[in-house]
Design a protein around this motif. Sequence first.
Motif, PDB file in Angstrom:
ATOM      1  N   LEU A  53       0.815  -1.209   0.000  1.00  0.00           N
ATOM      2  CA  LEU A  53       0.000   0.000   0.000  1.00  0.00           C
ATOM      3  C   LEU A  53       0.854   1.269   0.000  1.00  0.00           C
ATOM      4  O   LEU A  53       0.321   2.368  -0.124  1.00  0.00           O
ATOM      5  CB  LEU A  53      -0.943  -0.006   1.208  1.00  0.00           C
ATOM      6  CG  LEU A  53      -1.949  -1.161   1.245  1.00  0.00           C
ATOM      7  CD1 LEU A  53      -2.854  -1.038   2.477  1.00  0.00           C
ATOM      8  CD2 LEU A  53      -2.798  -1.203  -0.021  1.00  0.00           C
ATOM      9  N   THR A  54       2.179   1.122   0.147  1.00  0.00           N
ATOM     10  CA  THR A  54       3.037   2.303   0.118  1.00  0.00           C
ATOM     11  C   THR A  54       3.033   2.979  -1.244  1.00  0.00           C
ATOM     12  O   THR A  54       3.432   4.133  -1.366  1.00  0.00           O
ATOM     13  CB  THR A  54       4.493   1.948   0.487  1.00  0.00           C
ATOM     14  OG1 THR A  54       4.986   0.953  -0.421  1.00  0.00           O
ATOM     15  CG2 THR A  54       4.564   1.419   1.914  1.00  0.00           C
ATOM     16  N   LYS A  55       2.558   2.296  -2.277  1.00  0.00           N
ATOM     17  CA  LYS A  55       2.496   2.909  -3.607  1.00  0.00           C
ATOM     18  C   LYS A  55       1.605   4.148  -3.615  1.00  0.00           C
ATOM     19  O   LYS A  55       1.813   5.058  -4.410  1.00  0.00           O
ATOM     20  CB  LYS A  55       1.993   1.894  -4.640  1.00  0.00           C
ATOM     21  CG  LYS A  55       3.012   0.816  -4.989  1.00  0.00           C
ATOM     22  CD  LYS A  55       2.542  -0.026  -6.142  1.00  0.00           C
ATOM     23  CE  LYS A  55       1.356  -0.891  -5.745  1.00  0.00           C
ATOM     24  NZ  LYS A  55       0.987  -1.830  -6.831  1.00  0.00           N
ATOM     25  N   ASN A  56       0.616   4.152  -2.748  1.00  0.00           N
ATOM     26  CA  ASN A  56      -0.306   5.283  -2.686  1.00  0.00           C
ATOM     27  C   ASN A  56      -0.301   5.940  -1.308  1.00  0.00           C
ATOM     28  O   ASN A  56      -1.311   6.498  -0.878  1.00  0.00           O
ATOM     29  CB  ASN A  56      -1.723   4.832  -3.060  1.00  0.00           C
ATOM     30  CG  ASN A  56      -1.800   4.337  -4.489  1.00  0.00           C
ATOM     31  OD1 ASN A  56      -1.442   5.049  -5.415  1.00  0.00           O
ATOM     32  ND2 ASN A  56      -2.244   3.102  -4.666  1.00  0.00           N
ATOM     33  N   LEU A  57       0.835   5.885  -0.640  1.00  0.00           N
ATOM     34  CA  LEU A  57       0.949   6.458   0.695  1.00  0.00           C
ATOM     35  C   LEU A  57       0.703   7.965   0.645  1.00  0.00           C
ATOM     36  O   LEU A  57       1.290   8.665  -0.173  1.00  0.00           O
ATOM     37  CB  LEU A  57       2.347   6.195   1.250  1.00  0.00           C
ATOM     38  CG  LEU A  57       2.573   6.495   2.733  1.00  0.00           C
ATOM     39  CD1 LEU A  57       1.923   5.396   3.578  1.00  0.00           C
ATOM     40  CD2 LEU A  57       4.068   6.560   3.033  1.00  0.00           C
TER      41      LEU A  57
END
Length: 268
Positions: A53-57
């Motif tokens: 989910l860090t792709k859209n942090l």
Amino acid sequence: MTTPTIKQLFTYPIKGLTPQPMSELDLTSGHGIKGDRAFALIFADYIETDKNLTKNLPWMSKKHFAVQNDWPALAALSCEYEPETAVLTVKHRGVEVLTAATNTAAGRDRISSFFTEYLASIEPTKEARHPQRSPLYLAGNSSGETRYPDREPVHISLLSQATLDQLTARAGSHIDVGRFRPNIVLEGMAPWSEFELIGQHFQLGNALIEVTARIGRCVNIEVNPETGDRDIALLSLLQQEFGHAQTGVLAKVINSGHVKLADVLTAV
């Protein structure tokens, strides 16, 4: 009076790492510069959910990330990002040590592992906010929409070349623009005259910007942007010579537009 014009343009694809010189770029209202600080290296301690989910942090303050003012030897890495292919290339002392895509799970894992291992080989400053060597993950995505600048309000940064020249003269040593990490360097202005722009609106290329505030500086300006060594006490020099620790100004983009080298800054 000489008309202020754009001498240099920079983006910083990964927060805290290498500047990327540009010949032109787009200023976007409500965002700033897409692709600028679009990625960051976040410590695993601060991720409470699946690392994917860090792709859209969303935006987070820099205390959550590995950055040069805490880990100065990060400056010894030369990083180049190609937005069209989403590929990051990293060199150390001229030798390529990593090539990986930021838009694939395997590539992101390789990038995260490389920087985790590199951080394990260097030392933090005494003042580092996260001196522990925990795993790092790549935050952000290749769309350019994610953003991790120091301040959450949208902004770009400008600096006068004459200010840099005067600092070089007072320091008795060349002061590289990379120490201050501006987006836009202006020539044709007197030293420190960028402070006089605050509160005014300007046409830059075909974009409209408003200059809003001076930029207060941290110890990162004392780090040599090529070697990672803390070699010039610039914070002390600023205080002693000029009575403050500020260089450059922030601006927000009022109307989106395109800017390029040699474009003029015009008051409106």
